[in-house]
Design an enzyme around this catalytic site. Structure first.
Site: not given
Length: 276
Positions: A48, A53, A78, A111
């Site tokens: 994931d 990120y 996401k 997200h």
């Protein structure tokens, strides 16, 4: 570890491994690469990540270098929370697609229902606009399944009322003491797979005496009991670590908690409001 090869089935028939490896807060570069390789070596087949990120490139490289056939690995990423328009959603997906360099994404999520800088604000129209792009990506087989993250019941109801495809998953903060019962029940009623991020409450559960007492009975760790609890409650856990031994430990949850112990863990819910 059998639990790493077990799967849930999403509402569209896509199989998703019952435990995922989370990469939130792991910096791009060697830390992400090494952690993902360690997870894959340990048997994880569900990784994931997210555009926010900043580590998609390292995730993709680790998967490609692993030697494991791509079709055996489930990849989630996401769309950034601040993207609330169609053009932005298309750009975000193409950027993630290019950075991962793994072909079609297995699960693509919105997200959050609002930008992180404006939590709780109303972006219903924008979420619907973005979701219609997600439906296009899904119809074009650029992603095998689509979903949301951090959505509560009101967010989900608004989306379902204005779009065609019911989200296949909703990734929410879910752990012992914070189980979001209203959102969880709504998702289960609509066949939306609930994924639980931060299953250890970002480490806050490690010192919990009640969970430690249960862990001692089974000869396991607090982390293992906490992760196993999600599986007992039909939630897909997404543990995260950069330590190889803990990456292995977090997946060693092939044991059963007793009904009595599950009741004890249920009773630890603090009644937090739904959401983050």
């Amino acid at each position: 570890m059998p639990v790493l090869t077990d799967t849930f089935t999403l509402s569209n028939g896509v199989r998703i491994p019952r435990i995922g490896f989370g990469t939130w807060q792991i910096p791009d570069g060697p830390q992400t690469y090494d952690s993902v390789r360690a997870a894959l070596d340990a048997g994880y087949r569900h990784i994931d990540t997210a555009r926010a990120y900043g580590n998609e490139e390292s995730v993709g490289r680790a998967v490609r270098d692993s030697g494991i056939p791509r079709e055996e690995i489930f990849i989630t990423t996401k769309c950034p929370a601040e993207v609330k328009d169609a053009a932005g959603a298309r750009r975000a997906f193409e950027r993630s697609f290019a950075l991962l360099d793994l072909g079609p994404v297995d699960l693509y999520l919105i997200h959050a229902p609002w930008p992180w800088t404006a939590i709780g604000t109303d972006h219903r129209a924008g979420n619907i606009e973005v979701w219609k792009v997600f439906e296009e990506l899904y119809d074009a087989d650029k992603t095998s399944s689509i979903g949301v993250s951090n959505f509560v019941v009101d967010d989900l109801e608004d989306l379902l009322a204005a779009t065609d495809v019911v989200p296949h998953a909703n990734q929410i903060r879910w752990f012992v003491g914070h189980t979001q019962p209203l959102t969880t029940a709504f998702c289960q009623q609509h066949d939306i797979r609930v994924e639980g991020y931060s299953p250890l409450a970002t480490g806050e559960l490690i010192g919990n005496r009640d969970i430690a007492a249960i862990a001692e009975k089974y000869g396991t760790s607090v982390a293992q009991v906490s992760i196993r609890y999600l599986l007992h409650r039909d939630i897909l856990p997404l543990p995260k670590s950069t330590t190889p031994s803990r990456i292995v430990e977090n997946a060693a949850v092939d044991f059963e908690l007793s009904a009595e112990d599950l009741v004890t863990l249920d009773a630890l819910d603090t009644g937090h409001s739904e959401g983050r």
